[in-house]
Design a protein around this motif. Structure first.
Motif, PDB file in Angstrom:
ATOM      1  N   GLN A 202       3.991   2.413   8.091  1.00 16.96           N
ATOM      2  CA  GLN A 202       3.207   3.650   8.160  1.00 16.96           C
ATOM      3  C   GLN A 202       1.884   3.493   7.413  1.00 16.96           C
ATOM      4  OE1 GLN A 202       6.208   6.280   6.719  1.00 16.96           O
ATOM      5  NE2 GLN A 202       7.365   6.140   8.625  1.00 16.96           N
ATOM      6  N   TYR A 203       1.933   2.715   6.345  1.00 20.27           N
ATOM      7  CA  TYR A 203       0.700   2.426   5.607  1.00 20.27           C
ATOM      8  C   TYR A 203      -0.204   1.493   6.424  1.00 20.27           C
ATOM      9  CZ  TYR A 203      -2.228  -0.304   2.413  1.00 20.27           C
ATOM     10  OH  TYR A 203      -3.266  -0.975   1.839  1.00 20.27           O
ATOM     11  N   ARG A 204       0.403   0.479   7.004  1.00 17.75           N
ATOM     12  CA  ARG A 204      -0.367  -0.581   7.672  1.00 17.75           C
ATOM     13  C   ARG A 204      -0.926  -0.112   9.013  1.00 17.75           C
ATOM     14  NH1 ARG A 204      -2.773  -4.157   9.655  1.00 17.75           N
ATOM     15  NH2 ARG A 204      -2.434  -6.391   9.775  1.00 17.75           N
ATOM     16  N   TYR A 205      -0.135   0.639   9.754  1.00 19.69           N
ATOM     17  CA  TYR A 205      -0.505   0.940  11.132  1.00 19.69           C
ATOM     18  C   TYR A 205      -0.768   2.421  11.381  1.00 19.69           C
ATOM     19  CZ  TYR A 205       1.180  -3.787  11.876  1.00 19.69           C
ATOM     20  OH  TYR A 205       1.341  -5.136  11.809  1.00 19.69           O
ATOM     21  N   ALA A 206      -0.576   3.251  10.353  1.00 16.34           N
ATOM     22  CA  ALA A 206      -0.765   4.683  10.570  1.00 16.34           C
ATOM     23  C   ALA A 206      -1.462   5.281   9.350  1.00 16.34           C
ATOM     24  CB  ALA A 206       0.572   5.350  10.834  1.00 16.34           C
ATOM     25  N   ASN A 207      -1.126   6.481   9.025  1.00 22.55           N
ATOM     26  CA  ASN A 207      -1.822   7.156   7.937  1.00 22.55           C
ATOM     27  C   ASN A 207      -1.013   7.213   6.643  1.00 22.55           C
ATOM     28  OD1 ASN A 207      -3.880   7.745   9.800  1.00 22.55           O
ATOM     29  ND2 ASN A 207      -2.685   9.502  10.539  1.00 22.55           N
ATOM     30  N   GLY A 208       0.058   6.441   6.599  1.00 23.63           N
ATOM     31  CA  GLY A 208       0.922   6.491   5.414  1.00 23.63           C
ATOM     32  C   GLY A 208       0.246   5.897   4.191  1.00 23.63           C
ATOM     33  N   THR A 209       0.763   6.262   3.033  1.00 23.75           N
ATOM     34  CA  THR A 209       0.209   5.721   1.786  1.00 23.75           C
ATOM     35  C   THR A 209       1.305   5.011   1.015  1.00 23.75           C
ATOM     36  OG1 THR A 209       0.677   7.819   0.699  1.00 23.75           O
ATOM     37  CG2 THR A 209      -1.558   7.498   1.569  1.00 23.75           C
ATOM     38  N   LEU A 210       0.907   4.089   0.152  1.00 25.28           N
ATOM     39  CA  LEU A 210       1.829   3.418  -0.758  1.00 25.28           C
ATOM     40  C   LEU A 210       1.390   3.708  -2.187  1.00 25.28           C
ATOM     41  CD1 LEU A 210       2.216  -0.148   0.891  1.00 25.28           C
ATOM     42  CD2 LEU A 210       3.792   1.797   1.050  1.00 25.28           C
ATOM     43  N   SER A 211       2.360   3.768  -3.094  1.00 28.09           N
ATOM     44  CA  SER A 211       2.040   4.007  -4.506  1.00 28.09           C
ATOM     45  C   SER A 211       1.226   2.847  -5.060  1.00 28.09           C
ATOM     46  CB  SER A 211       3.335   4.150  -5.311  1.00 28.09           C
ATOM     47  OG  SER A 211       3.978   2.878  -5.362  1.00 28.09           O
ATOM     48  N   ASP A 212       0.602   3.078  -6.218  1.00 28.14           N
ATOM     49  CA  ASP A 212      -0.188   2.020  -6.841  1.00 28.14           C
ATOM     50  C   ASP A 212       0.674   0.794  -7.133  1.00 28.14           C
ATOM     51  OD1 ASP A 212      -2.393   3.555  -6.672  1.00 28.14           O
ATOM     52  OD2 ASP A 212      -2.406   4.184  -8.781  1.00 28.14           O
ATOM     53  N   ALA A 213       1.906   1.023  -7.611  1.00 32.50           N
ATOM     54  CA  ALA A 213       2.793  -0.103  -7.916  1.00 32.50           C
ATOM     55  C   ALA A 213       3.079  -0.895  -6.644  1.00 32.50           C
ATOM     56  CB  ALA A 213       4.093   0.419  -8.530  1.00 32.50           C
ATOM     57  N   ARG A 214       3.343  -0.200  -5.543  1.00 34.96           N
ATOM     58  CA  ARG A 214       3.615  -0.883  -4.287  1.00 34.96           C
ATOM     59  C   ARG A 214       2.382  -1.638  -3.776  1.00 34.96           C
ATOM     60  NH1 ARG A 214       7.774   3.002  -0.770  1.00 34.96           N
ATOM     61  NH2 ARG A 214       9.576   2.541  -2.108  1.00 34.96           N
ATOM     62  N   LEU A 215       1.214  -1.053  -3.982  1.00 38.85           N
ATOM     63  CA  LEU A 215      -0.011  -1.747  -3.562  1.00 38.85           C
ATOM     64  C   LEU A 215      -0.237  -2.997  -4.409  1.00 38.85           C
ATOM     65  CD1 LEU A 215      -2.345   1.306  -2.870  1.00 38.85           C
ATOM     66  CD2 LEU A 215      -1.435  -0.307  -1.191  1.00 38.85           C
ATOM     67  N   ARG A 216       0.056  -2.895  -5.709  1.00 41.10           N
ATOM     68  CA  ARG A 216      -0.049  -4.093  -6.561  1.00 41.10           C
ATOM     69  C   ARG A 216       0.964  -5.131  -6.086  1.00 41.10           C
ATOM     70  NH1 ARG A 216      -0.154  -0.279 -10.827  1.00 41.10           N
ATOM     71  NH2 ARG A 216       1.983  -0.812 -11.415  1.00 41.10           N
ATOM     72  N   GLY A 217       2.162  -4.670  -5.742  1.00 40.59           N
ATOM     73  CA  GLY A 217       3.193  -5.572  -5.235  1.00 40.59           C
ATOM     74  C   GLY A 217       2.777  -6.220  -3.933  1.00 40.59           C
ATOM     75  N   LEU A 218       2.163  -5.444  -3.054  1.00 44.40           N
ATOM     76  CA  LEU A 218       1.680  -5.991  -1.779  1.00 44.40           C
ATOM     77  C   LEU A 218       0.666  -7.107  -2.018  1.00 44.40           C
ATOM     78  CD1 LEU A 218       1.200  -6.072   1.271  1.00 44.40           C
ATOM     79  CD2 LEU A 218      -0.272  -4.063   1.033  1.00 44.40           C
ATOM     80  N   SER A 219      -0.221  -6.863  -2.976  1.00 44.11           N
ATOM     81  CA  SER A 219      -1.230  -7.867  -3.291  1.00 44.11           C
ATOM     82  C   SER A 219      -0.579  -9.146  -3.818  1.00 44.11           C
ATOM     83  CB  SER A 219      -2.192  -7.269  -4.314  1.00 44.11           C
ATOM     84  OG  SER A 219      -3.098  -8.239  -4.720  1.00 44.11           O
ATOM     85  N   LEU A 220       0.399  -8.991  -4.710  1.00 50.77           N
ATOM     86  CA  LEU A 220       1.131 -10.160  -5.215  1.00 50.77           C
ATOM     87  C   LEU A 220       1.891 -10.857  -4.090  1.00 50.77           C
ATOM     88  CD1 LEU A 220       2.523  -8.510  -8.466  1.00 50.77           C
ATOM     89  CD2 LEU A 220       1.084 -10.573  -8.409  1.00 50.77           C
ATOM     90  N   PHE A 221       2.478 -10.040  -3.218  1.00 53.85           N
ATOM     91  CA  PHE A 221       3.244 -10.581  -2.097  1.00 53.85           C
ATOM     92  C   PHE A 221       2.348 -11.439  -1.210  1.00 53.85           C
ATOM     93  CE2 PHE A 221       4.982 -10.479   2.181  1.00 53.85           C
ATOM     94  CZ  PHE A 221       6.314 -10.775   1.964  1.00 53.85           C
ATOM     95  N   GLU A 222       1.163 -10.896  -0.914  1.00 51.42           N
ATOM     96  CA  GLU A 222       0.256 -11.648  -0.046  1.00 51.42           C
ATOM     97  C   GLU A 222      -0.182 -12.945  -0.698  1.00 51.42           C
ATOM     98  OE1 GLU A 222      -2.609  -8.602   0.805  1.00 51.42           O
ATOM     99  OE2 GLU A 222      -1.580  -8.023   2.662  1.00 51.42           O
ATOM    100  N   GLU A 223      -0.294 -12.912  -2.033  1.00 48.57           N
ATOM    101  CA  GLU A 223      -0.733 -14.106  -2.749  1.00 48.57           C
ATOM    102  C   GLU A 223       0.375 -15.162  -2.843  1.00 48.57           C
ATOM    103  OE1 GLU A 223      -2.325 -15.353  -7.223  1.00 48.57           O
ATOM    104  OE2 GLU A 223      -2.036 -13.232  -6.716  1.00 48.57           O
TER     105      GLU A 223
END
Lengths: 352, 286
Positions: A202-223
């Motif tokens: 929902q965050y990636r393909y729609a209008n959903g949002t992720l918490s700051d912690a999840r966004l930090r996690g996403l960044s770490l995940f991508e790295e």
């Protein structure tokens, strides 16, 4: 598309399309047997590799496959069904066992993984020895530590059951129940298990949002993680040794299939969709929690000749992760849980 | 008289129906015909094969290393048959995999070689042919079709015939089981297993030759044949033989004292490399 639908976001539209045949099901009696059941590709997903031309999806085929999935008649002594080790509530992974448990409490060698998005995959089982969805069930049915049965025995049981005879006839025509039809019916259910509506989607393909912690996690995940757990399926469908062991006598993994030393200790890289639901982790279920998984990657990676290059690190093998990093990564992984999928009533056992 | 009238009527009706058939088929009469294949398995040129009872200590045949052996199971899958002629004639046997059938895939089984060893190619374009080509085994393109009927079926076909590997998915190309005086199998420290071999058996061997990836143990066979002419009225039968003396030693010598339990692609590669030489054109029957 109807004018009213254009405002829906892509996920919502995709979901609606997925559900459309079920919404239409209300029309009921007038529907023709074998009516087409459209397989929709979620946003961002690749085209499915499954051989739909050989096995066109129908509503009746899906329902028959589901009934078979829940039917213990598939096992030799009638004690376990596919659903015994693959429960919807945990994304069709094993809800309780570290290693899969077959008939007569026989203990398997590996952990039963979740089942979803199989239509987009081309390798199955932890060693990748099965290369087509249709053959997944053959392995599970015939393995002595799983169902320990012969397909011919199952066919006899199905032929003796008037309800199955009628259903097979409705799906495939004629009065034949054979192995090709049995496996195709099971596949119709298996490939319909599409999971693509997590908070991350929902965050990636729609209008959903992720918490700051999840966004930090996403960044770490991508790295750190996304070279293997890549793309919309969260796996590159390859094989890797992630440093669980430094010798592999107990389970050589991919090398059992390829017979190459270079594949010793490598296992199929699993999708991380719904990963928060599918504990325990790793091919043998040795890690009980996501916290243990983080600890493994941060400080438990064992060196060996076939260790994944991305885990060899500098000085010490593994991925340098702080306590905060681990926590953020776990937060992100929890955003991959598709609640619609694990609660979708169409995947529940048929009611008589 | 009534009886005679009836017979006359029947004869007239028959003529009408036959006439209808002829007029329907007339257009294609000269355009295509049938060609039959007959596979025969032999221990060596000039000798005949018959299956032994599992456990038999009659070692009837001799491999190229001089080791006595017998045969309890011999099966293989033939697929992708093609006929070719000197003027560009070409016929490719239809391959079509469905839940109910696997057209163009044939299981040849010594246990019923009289029926399983014969196959009829339909609608071969009229012309002259002097080469046959086929695959021993099932290539990746067949495996990735998924569930299939016919010779590839998981029920009455490949599974009952024990030609399917569920753990390393694919079809065995060829299977040879039997007993040899040279086999070290004692059922305890050295074991073999197969559809006619129990793990406790002594002197057994089991060669299950499969794998479509790396190594690919399916083998393409290309054989020159005596020229045949095909049209709607011809009845050509191409006789082919599979010579066990070549399978057990054409390129790689199979020493039963060393090789007795083969169940994986890598382990089967040496025997698979002998498969090409084992299949030979014998003669045309017409």
């Amino acid at each position: 598309m109807q004018p009213g639908q254009v405002n829906l976001n892509r996920v919502g539209a995709g979901l609606l399309l997925l559900l459309l045949p079920w919404l239409l099901q209300g029309c009921g009696e007038g529907e023709s047997p074998g009516a087409a059941f459209v397989f929709e590709v979620p946003p961002g997903f690749p085209e499915p590799g499954y051989t739909f031309d050989n096995n066109p999806l129908t509503k009746e085929g899906f329902l028959l496959g589901k009934q078979l999935f829940f039917d213990p008649a598939l096992s030799r002594d009638g004690s376990i069904a596919c659903s015994s080790c693959h429960a919807q509530s945990v994304a069709f992974a094993d809800p309780q066992h570290r290693l899969s448990i077959g008939i007569e409490d026989r203990i398997g060698k590996r952990n039963a993984p979740g089942i979803f998005n199989l239509a987009f995959r081309d390798k199955f089982f932890w060693d990748g020895g099965v290369i087509h969805v249709d053959f997944i069930a053959v392995n599970a049915i015939e393995a002595t530590f799983e169902m320990d049965n012969d397909i011919s025995v199952i066919l006899e049981r199905l032929r003796a059951d008037p309800s199955y005879r009628e259903q097979f006839s409705r799906v495939f025509g004629g009065d034949t129940i054979n192995s090709g039809r049995l496996l195709h019916a099971l596949s119709q259910f298996l490939v319909s298990l599409v999971s693509a509506n997590s908070p991350y989607d929902q965050y990636r393909y729609a209008n959903g949002t992720l918490s700051d912690a999840r966004l930090r996690g996403l960044s770490l995940f991508e790295e750190h993680c996304s070279s293997c757990h890549s793309g919309p399926l969260f796996t590159n469908q390859g094989f890797a040794n992630n440093g669980l062991d430094s010798s592999f006598e107990r389970d050589e993994g991919r090398a059992i299939i390829t017979e190459r030393a270079a594949d010793q200790g490598k296992f199929l890289i699993p999708s991380l969709r719904n990963v928060a639901m599918t504990a325990p982790y790793m091919h043998d279920g040795r890690l009980a929690t996501l916290e243990e998984v983080m600890d493994h990657y941060a400080s438990g990676v064992m060196p060996s000749a076939t260790l994944a290059p991305v885990l060899q690190g500098t000085g010490q093998p593994g991925i340098a992760l702080s306590a905060q990093d681990k926590s953020d990564l776990i937060d992100f992984l929890q955003s991959l849980t598709d609640t619609d999928f694990i609660t979708n009533p169409q995947f529940r056992r048929n009611t008589d | 008289m009534n009886y005679m009238k009836f017979i006359t009527l029947l004869a007239l009706l028959s003529l009408v129906f036959l006439g209808a058939c002829n007029s329907d088929d007339g257009g294609a009469r000269d355009l295509s015909g049938e060609v039959s294949l007959k596979f025969e398995n032999i221990p060596a040129i000039g000798t005949n094969l018959s299956l032994a009872t599992p456990g038999s200590t009659n070692y009837t045949y001799t491999n190229p290393m001089g080791q006595g052996y017998n045969v309890t199971v011999l099966k293989y899958i033939i697929s992708e048959i093609r006929l070719e002629g000197p003027d560009g004639e070409r016929f490719d046997d239809l391959l079509e995999v469905t839940a109910d059938d696997a057209k163009g895939y044939y299981l040849v089984d010594q246990a019923n070689i009289g029926s399983s060893g014969r196959m009829t190619l339909q609608e071969v374009p009229a012309g002259t042919y002097n080469q046959i080509r086929f695959i021993v085994g099932v290539e990746e393109s067949g495996v990735t079709e998924g569930a299939a009927g016919g010779a590839l079926s998981q029920g009455a076909g490949a599974r009952d015939a024990d030609m399917f590997w569920n753990w390393n998915v694919g079809y065995q190309a060829l299977k040879l089981e039997g007993f040899s005086e040279a086999s070290p199998v004692d059922g305890v420290s050295a074991q073999a297993f197969g559809e006619s071999i129990a793990e406790t058996d002594e002197k057994a061997f089991a060669f299950h030759i499969g794998g479509w990836d790396n190594p690919n143990n399916n083998k393409e066979i290309v054989l020159a044949i005596d020229e045949i002419t095909v049209n709607a009225t011809t009845e050509n039968e191409i006789h082919l033989v599979m010579d066990l003396s070549e399978l057990l030693g054409a390129t790689n010598q199979v020493d039963f004292s060393q090789t007795f339990n083969v169940h994986s692609p890598a382990a089967g590669a040496a025997i698979a490399d002998n498969i090409r030489a084992a299949f030979k054109f014998d003669h045309i029957h017409n």
